[in-house]
Design a protein around this motif. Structure first.
Motif, PDB file in Angstrom:
ATOM      1  N   VAL A 193       7.534 -16.802  -1.362  1.00 34.48           N
ATOM      2  CA  VAL A 193       6.971 -15.599  -2.702  1.00 34.48           C
ATOM      3  C   VAL A 193       5.720 -14.815  -2.132  1.00 34.48           C
ATOM      4  N   GLY A 194       5.033 -15.771  -1.500  1.00 34.42           N
ATOM      5  CA  GLY A 194       3.769 -15.236  -0.627  1.00 34.42           C
ATOM      6  C   GLY A 194       3.868 -14.056   0.031  1.00 34.42           C
ATOM      7  N   ASP A 195       5.056 -13.795   0.813  1.00 35.18           N
ATOM      8  CA  ASP A 195       5.139 -12.735   1.661  1.00 35.18           C
ATOM      9  C   ASP A 195       5.841 -11.773   0.873  1.00 35.18           C
TER      10      ASP A 195
ATOM     11  N   ALA B 106       8.853   0.604  -4.226  1.00 34.44           N
ATOM     12  CA  ALA B 106       8.999  -0.726  -3.208  1.00 34.44           C
ATOM     13  C   ALA B 106       8.397  -1.673  -3.838  1.00 34.44           C
ATOM     14  N   ALA B 107       7.131  -1.707  -4.234  1.00 33.83           N
ATOM     15  CA  ALA B 107       6.150  -2.555  -4.599  1.00 33.83           C
ATOM     16  C   ALA B 107       6.321  -3.264  -5.850  1.00 33.83           C
ATOM     17  N   VAL B 108       6.785  -2.837  -6.933  1.00 30.69           N
ATOM     18  CA  VAL B 108       7.041  -3.156  -8.053  1.00 30.69           C
ATOM     19  C   VAL B 108       8.170  -4.412  -8.084  1.00 30.69           C
ATOM     20  N   PRO B 109       9.313  -4.366  -7.511  1.00 31.37           N
ATOM     21  CA  PRO B 109      10.147  -5.625  -7.874  1.00 31.37           C
ATOM     22  C   PRO B 109       9.716  -6.600  -6.942  1.00 31.37           C
ATOM     23  N   LEU B 110       9.096  -6.358  -5.810  1.00 33.26           N
ATOM     24  CA  LEU B 110       8.545  -7.487  -5.164  1.00 33.26           C
ATOM     25  C   LEU B 110       7.475  -8.135  -6.012  1.00 33.26           C
ATOM     26  N   LEU B 111       6.648  -7.473  -6.699  1.00 32.04           N
ATOM     27  CA  LEU B 111       5.334  -8.090  -7.314  1.00 32.04           C
ATOM     28  C   LEU B 111       5.911  -8.842  -8.441  1.00 32.04           C
ATOM     29  N   GLN B 112       6.963  -8.139  -9.198  1.00 30.58           N
ATOM     30  CA  GLN B 112       7.812  -8.706 -10.337  1.00 30.58           C
ATOM     31  C   GLN B 112       8.201 -10.193  -9.921  1.00 30.58           C
ATOM     32  N   GLN B 113       8.745 -10.299  -8.917  1.00 32.33           N
ATOM     33  CA  GLN B 113       9.284 -11.457  -8.352  1.00 32.33           C
ATOM     34  C   GLN B 113       8.070 -12.419  -8.336  1.00 32.33           C
ATOM     35  N   GLY B 114       6.938 -12.226  -7.642  1.00 33.45           N
ATOM     36  CA  GLY B 114       5.781 -12.791  -7.848  1.00 33.45           C
ATOM     37  C   GLY B 114       5.318 -13.289  -9.006  1.00 33.45           C
ATOM     38  N   VAL B 115       5.395 -12.480 -10.137  1.00 32.59           N
ATOM     39  CA  VAL B 115       4.866 -12.600 -11.412  1.00 32.59           C
ATOM     40  C   VAL B 115       5.796 -13.673 -11.940  1.00 32.59           C
TER      41      VAL B 115
ATOM     42  N   GLY C  91       4.894 -17.123 -10.929  1.00 31.28           N
ATOM     43  CA  GLY C  91       3.682 -17.531 -11.266  1.00 31.28           C
ATOM     44  C   GLY C  91       2.488 -17.118 -10.271  1.00 31.28           C
ATOM     45  N   ASN C  92       2.919 -16.310  -9.552  1.00 33.80           N
ATOM     46  CA  ASN C  92       1.686 -16.100  -8.401  1.00 33.80           C
ATOM     47  C   ASN C  92       0.542 -15.197  -8.992  1.00 33.80           C
ATOM     48  N   PRO C  93      -0.695 -15.841  -9.228  1.00 37.02           N
ATOM     49  CA  PRO C  93      -1.841 -15.336  -9.562  1.00 37.02           C
ATOM     50  C   PRO C  93      -2.131 -13.690  -8.888  1.00 37.02           C
ATOM     51  N   LEU C  94      -1.920 -13.492  -7.739  1.00 34.82           N
ATOM     52  CA  LEU C  94      -2.150 -12.463  -7.038  1.00 34.82           C
ATOM     53  C   LEU C  94      -1.027 -11.275  -7.493  1.00 34.82           C
ATOM     54  N   ALA C  95       0.095 -11.512  -7.475  1.00 39.24           N
ATOM     55  CA  ALA C  95       1.129 -10.801  -7.990  1.00 39.24           C
ATOM     56  C   ALA C  95       0.941 -10.198  -9.338  1.00 39.24           C
ATOM     57  N   GLN C  96       0.379 -11.275 -10.230  1.00 40.04           N
ATOM     58  CA  GLN C  96       0.084 -11.158 -11.846  1.00 40.04           C
ATOM     59  C   GLN C  96      -1.315 -10.131 -12.104  1.00 40.04           C
ATOM     60  N   LEU C  97      -2.369 -10.085 -10.869  1.00 35.92           N
ATOM     61  CA  LEU C  97      -3.537  -9.380 -10.794  1.00 35.92           C
ATOM     62  C   LEU C  97      -3.205  -7.901 -10.223  1.00 35.92           C
ATOM     63  N   ILE C  98      -2.243  -7.744  -9.464  1.00 35.85           N
ATOM     64  CA  ILE C  98      -1.834  -6.630  -9.044  1.00 35.85           C
ATOM     65  C   ILE C  98      -1.117  -5.701 -10.149  1.00 35.85           C
TER      66      ILE C  98
ATOM     67  N   GLY D 106       4.500  -6.519  -1.352  1.00 36.16           N
ATOM     68  CA  GLY D 106       4.104  -5.819  -2.498  1.00 36.16           C
ATOM     69  C   GLY D 106       3.061  -5.125  -2.606  1.00 36.16           C
ATOM     70  N   ARG D 107       1.986  -5.892  -2.186  1.00 36.54           N
ATOM     71  CA  ARG D 107       0.327  -5.402  -2.016  1.00 36.54           C
ATOM     72  C   ARG D 107       0.314  -4.335  -1.243  1.00 36.54           C
ATOM     73  N   ALA D 108       0.876  -4.512  -0.064  1.00 43.25           N
ATOM     74  CA  ALA D 108       0.749  -3.380   0.989  1.00 43.25           C
ATOM     75  C   ALA D 108       1.495  -2.212   0.523  1.00 43.25           C
ATOM     76  N   TYR D 109       2.677  -2.062  -0.271  1.00 46.70           N
ATOM     77  CA  TYR D 109       3.452  -0.991  -0.521  1.00 46.70           C
ATOM     78  C   TYR D 109       2.319  -0.248  -1.529  1.00 46.70           C
ATOM     79  N   ALA D 110       1.889  -1.547  -2.526  1.00 48.31           N
ATOM     80  CA  ALA D 110       1.127  -0.732  -3.437  1.00 48.31           C
ATOM     81  C   ALA D 110      -0.090  -0.096  -2.994  1.00 48.31           C
ATOM     82  N   ARG D 111      -0.685  -0.479  -1.964  1.00 54.80           N
ATOM     83  CA  ARG D 111      -1.838   0.077  -1.462  1.00 54.80           C
ATOM     84  C   ARG D 111      -1.412   1.570  -0.796  1.00 54.80           C
TER      85      ARG D 111
END
Length: 170
Positions: free
Chosen positions: A125-127, A143-152, A155-162, A132-137
């Motif tokens: 999940v961290g990767d 590309a970013a949203v599906p990865l970050l949604q998996q993180g959310v 329960g990944n706090p960084l994904a939730q924040l982004i 996702g953070r790199a794609y968002a930047r």
């Protein structure tokens, strides 16, 4: 080592903290494969806070001593550590000074490193979140949203924040 029994519940109840303590004791007594166990526990945050730096350290020692498991896991965790270094947030739990601020994130290098890390270990999940953070930047939101949604979802706090920041920004 006895720690394996507590790690996987082999004849004992699962007790991750006890598994970690027993793996440390085995390491202090130069048990050959204790480094592989400790590397695994640090990499997966089992019985101890996650530390990719310590995981790499133990996998390297294990590989140097001839432990096949450590040798196999070392490049996978090294790739993940490089992803964290280039795309992780330095304020995350377990960052230990690794990662970069949003402004300092270099998307091209981070995307390459995190894609390689995710290829090596697709379930991490961290990767996913760091990629996702790199794609968002890089403003590659498709590309970013599906990865970050998996993180959310995980329960990944960084994904939730982004994701929260992206929703607020519109």
């Amino acid at each position: 080592a006895l720690s394996i029994h507590y790690l996987f519940g082999q004849g004992t109840p699962v007790d991750l903290e006890k598994a970690f303590r027993l793996a440390q004791a085995a390491y202090q007594h130069d048990v050959a494969y204790a480094n592989g166990i400790l590397g695994y526990l640090y990499a997966e945050a089992l019985g101890t806070p996650r530390s990719l730096l310590r995981a790499v350290e133990h996998f390297q020692k294990g590989a140097d001593a001839g432990d096949g498991y450590s040798a196999d896991r070392l490049p996978v965790v090294q790739a993940e550590l490089e992803c964290q270094r280039l795309a992780g947030d330095p304020h995350e739990d377990g960052a230990y000074g690794l990662g970069v601020t949003w402004e300092a994130l270099q998307p091209e290098a981070a995307i390459a490193a995190c894609a390689a890390a995710l290829d090596a270990n697709p379930e991490t999940v961290g990767d996913m979140v760091w990629l996702g953070r790199a794609y968002a930047r890089d403003e590659q939101l498709d590309a970013a949203v599906p990865l970050l949604q998996q993180g959310v979802t995980a329960g990944n706090p960084l994904a939730q924040l982004i994701m929260g920041d992206m929703l607020l920004a519109g």
